[in-house]
Design a protein around this motif. Structure first.
Motif, PDB file in Angstrom:
ATOM      1  N   GLN A 198      45.941  38.039  31.725  1.00 46.10           N
ATOM      2  CA  GLN A 198      45.091  37.843  32.890  1.00 46.10           C
ATOM      3  C   GLN A 198      43.608  37.865  32.555  1.00 46.10           C
ATOM      4  OE1 GLN A 198      47.237  41.154  34.574  1.00 46.10           O
ATOM      5  NE2 GLN A 198      45.323  42.160  35.121  1.00 46.10           N
ATOM      6  N   LYS A 199      42.894  36.989  33.225  1.00 49.47           N
ATOM      7  CA  LYS A 199      41.455  36.829  33.024  1.00 49.47           C
ATOM      8  C   LYS A 199      40.694  38.064  33.493  1.00 49.47           C
ATOM      9  CE  LYS A 199      37.910  33.503  34.648  1.00 49.47           C
ATOM     10  NZ  LYS A 199      37.661  32.676  33.450  1.00 49.47           N
ATOM     11  N   ASN A 200      41.154  38.641  34.596  1.00 44.13           N
ATOM     12  CA  ASN A 200      40.535  39.829  35.187  1.00 44.13           C
ATOM     13  C   ASN A 200      41.560  40.490  36.113  1.00 44.13           C
ATOM     14  OD1 ASN A 200      40.479  38.247  37.595  1.00 44.13           O
ATOM     15  ND2 ASN A 200      38.506  37.388  36.967  1.00 44.13           N
ATOM     16  N   MET A 201      41.125  41.384  36.974  1.00 40.00           N
ATOM     17  CA  MET A 201      42.050  42.118  37.843  1.00 40.00           C
ATOM     18  C   MET A 201      42.239  41.459  39.209  1.00 40.00           C
ATOM     19  SD  MET A 201      42.990  44.498  35.833  1.00 40.00           S
ATOM     20  CE  MET A 201      43.840  45.639  36.907  1.00 40.00           C
ATOM     21  N   VAL A 202      41.698  40.264  39.389  1.00 40.20           N
ATOM     22  CA  VAL A 202      41.757  39.588  40.685  1.00 40.20           C
ATOM     23  C   VAL A 202      43.116  38.924  40.892  1.00 40.20           C
ATOM     24  CG1 VAL A 202      40.756  37.748  42.110  1.00 40.20           C
ATOM     25  CG2 VAL A 202      39.274  39.174  40.675  1.00 40.20           C
ATOM     26  N   GLU A 203      43.663  39.076  42.082  1.00 40.21           N
ATOM     27  CA  GLU A 203      44.845  38.325  42.501  1.00 40.21           C
ATOM     28  C   GLU A 203      44.429  37.300  43.547  1.00 40.21           C
ATOM     29  OE1 GLU A 203      48.606  41.338  41.846  1.00 40.21           O
ATOM     30  OE2 GLU A 203      47.709  41.227  43.850  1.00 40.21           O
ATOM     31  N   ILE A 204      44.947  36.086  43.405  1.00 36.84           N
ATOM     32  CA  ILE A 204      44.602  35.000  44.324  1.00 36.84           C
ATOM     33  C   ILE A 204      45.808  34.709  45.216  1.00 36.84           C
ATOM     34  CG2 ILE A 204      43.888  32.574  44.499  1.00 36.84           C
ATOM     35  CD1 ILE A 204      42.714  32.960  41.620  1.00 36.84           C
ATOM     36  N   VAL A 233      51.061  34.048  45.306  1.00 35.69           N
ATOM     37  CA  VAL A 233      50.189  35.098  44.769  1.00 35.69           C
ATOM     38  C   VAL A 233      50.137  34.911  43.252  1.00 35.69           C
ATOM     39  CG1 VAL A 233      49.780  37.568  44.552  1.00 35.69           C
ATOM     40  CG2 VAL A 233      50.877  36.655  46.611  1.00 35.69           C
ATOM     41  N   ARG A 234      48.922  34.805  42.696  1.00 35.68           N
ATOM     42  CA  ARG A 234      48.817  34.529  41.268  1.00 35.68           C
ATOM     43  C   ARG A 234      47.585  35.196  40.665  1.00 35.68           C
ATOM     44  NH1 ARG A 234      45.195  30.074  40.758  1.00 35.68           N
ATOM     45  NH2 ARG A 234      44.662  29.225  42.798  1.00 35.68           N
ATOM     46  N   ARG A 235      47.600  35.260  39.333  1.00 34.73           N
ATOM     47  CA  ARG A 235      46.454  35.742  38.575  1.00 34.73           C
ATOM     48  C   ARG A 235      46.018  34.637  37.628  1.00 34.73           C
ATOM     49  NH1 ARG A 235      48.844  41.674  36.880  1.00 34.73           N
ATOM     50  NH2 ARG A 235      48.519  42.694  38.877  1.00 34.73           N
ATOM     51  N   GLU A 236      44.732  34.482  37.433  1.00 35.18           N
ATOM     52  CA  GLU A 236      44.234  33.487  36.488  1.00 35.18           C
ATOM     53  C   GLU A 236      44.315  34.032  35.062  1.00 35.18           C
ATOM     54  OE1 GLU A 236      41.091  30.893  39.119  1.00 35.18           O
ATOM     55  OE2 GLU A 236      40.317  32.655  38.066  1.00 35.18           O
ATOM     56  N   CYS A 237      44.495  33.111  34.098  1.00 29.31           N
ATOM     57  CA  CYS A 237      44.642  33.493  32.688  1.00 29.31           C
ATOM     58  C   CYS A 237      43.360  33.235  31.907  1.00 29.31           C
ATOM     59  CB  CYS A 237      45.770  32.686  32.049  1.00 29.31           C
ATOM     60  SG  CYS A 237      47.379  32.963  32.783  1.00 29.31           S
TER      61      CYS A 237
END
Length: 338
Positions: A264-270, A276-280
């Protein structure tokens, strides 16, 4: 207060530019006073933008600069050992990016140069050792908190979006094991404090046949048994659809450690129409941003404190040796006993 260590850097590719920028703006004990690159346009643009006093297109000219204390080498891999030896001969401390050399013979040249100048600091850029998560995990292993290590599993995947650059570089890279898996090989040796006694490797060209002409694959793997009986599984791939993915797991008899099991790029969930996803993370510069700073900080500290870093020239030789044994196992489909 001691004066800043004056550094000359060679190479303004992706990582070279990052190192140079870190030295110029993020390393308090260092001062970037010289830059060297064959690309005059990029060199002149960078020197002007950052206010660097000296610029060179010839490395051997740069290391004659008597104001320099040290060099940081991020040039093509095949040039490393010669540039290391020349800088040490010029009386300069040396930080070199991995690999130490593109053959074991080249590595031996670097070893001889480092041994000839014991008063100078030499450090190799195995930056993962300076990533806070890896350092934390290693302490737990050393302290016996996970019991006896059963398995080390290391994944290193580059995104498919970068494949054109990988194909263009394939003829000079030495192959997947020397170019990519070398970091996982170093981590396994470092964390397990052991060397391999057997190596088997497999893989292939699953999406890009271009690698085949170099007796390489776009995805390869190796299985090793270490002298302390721990198992090591390494996977290096060029075709990850999601981004840059470095993932490590260490299984012990009492506990399991996982590092970046989701890249994960950071702790943000979109939360959006896709669910529901996390950026890499998308590249190594983003994932190991802090580690690149910390390793140069350590290099500067070693010079100031007249001590040697934990990463040695012999680590460079050993990882190159193991990487080539993996390559040999991959090409012959035979079990290698180092």
């Amino acid at each position: 207060m001691m004066e800043k260590i004056k550094i000359g850097a060679i190479g303004l590719g992706r990582l070279g530019y990052q190192h140079a920028e870190n030295i110029a703006f993020k390393i308090p004990g260092a001062e970037l006073i010289a830059l060297c690159d064959k690309n005059e346009e990029k060199l002149n643009e960078t020197v002007k933008a950052w206010g660097i006093p000296y610029s060179y297109t010839d490395y051997d000219e740069m290391i004659k600069n008597e104001e320099l204390d040290a060099v940081v080498i991020t040039s093509p891999s095949a040039l490393h050992t010669t540039q290391i030896a020349n800088a040490l001969e010029a009386g300069l401390h040396v930080f070199s990016e991995k690999p130490l050399g593109t053959s074991v013979e080249e590595c031996k040249v670097a070893e001889a140069a480092v041994e000839k100048y014991p008063d100078l600091v030499f450090m190799l850029g195995f930056m993962r050792r300076y990533d806070p998560s890896y350092a934390y995990a290693r302490e737990k292993i050393k302290n016996g908190e996970i019991g006896k290590v059963v398995l080390f599993r290391g994944y290193s995947q580059d995104p498919e979006s970068c494949i054109e650059g990988a194909i263009a570089y394939a003829g000079h890279s030495g192959g997947q094991f020397i170019d990519m898996a070398v970091h996982d090989i170093d981590l396994a040796r470092w964390m397990l404090d052991s060397e391999p006694k057997t190596i088997h490797a497999i893989g292939g060209c699953y999406a890009h046949e271009e690698f085949g002409k170099y007796k390489d694959g776009d995805n390869v793997s190796a299985l090793m048994q270490m002298e302390n009986d721990a198992m090591v599984f390494l996977f290096a791939g060029r075709t990850a659809p999601h981004g840059y993915n470095v993932e490590t797991e260490i299984v012990g008899t009492k506990a399991t450690l996982r590092i970046a099991s989701v890249p994960q790029k950071n702790m943000v969930e979109i939360l959006d129409e896709h669910g529901v996803r996390r950026e890499c993370s998308q590249d190594f510069l983003e994932r190991f941003e802090q580690a690149y700073i910390e390793e140069i900080n350590e290099f500067i500290s070693c010079i100031r404190e007249n001590r040697k870093p934990e990463v040695t020239v012999y680590d460079g030789t050993k990882t190159t040796e193991i990487a080539y044994q993996c390559k040999q196992a991959f090409e012959t489909n035979e079990l290698i006993r180092p």
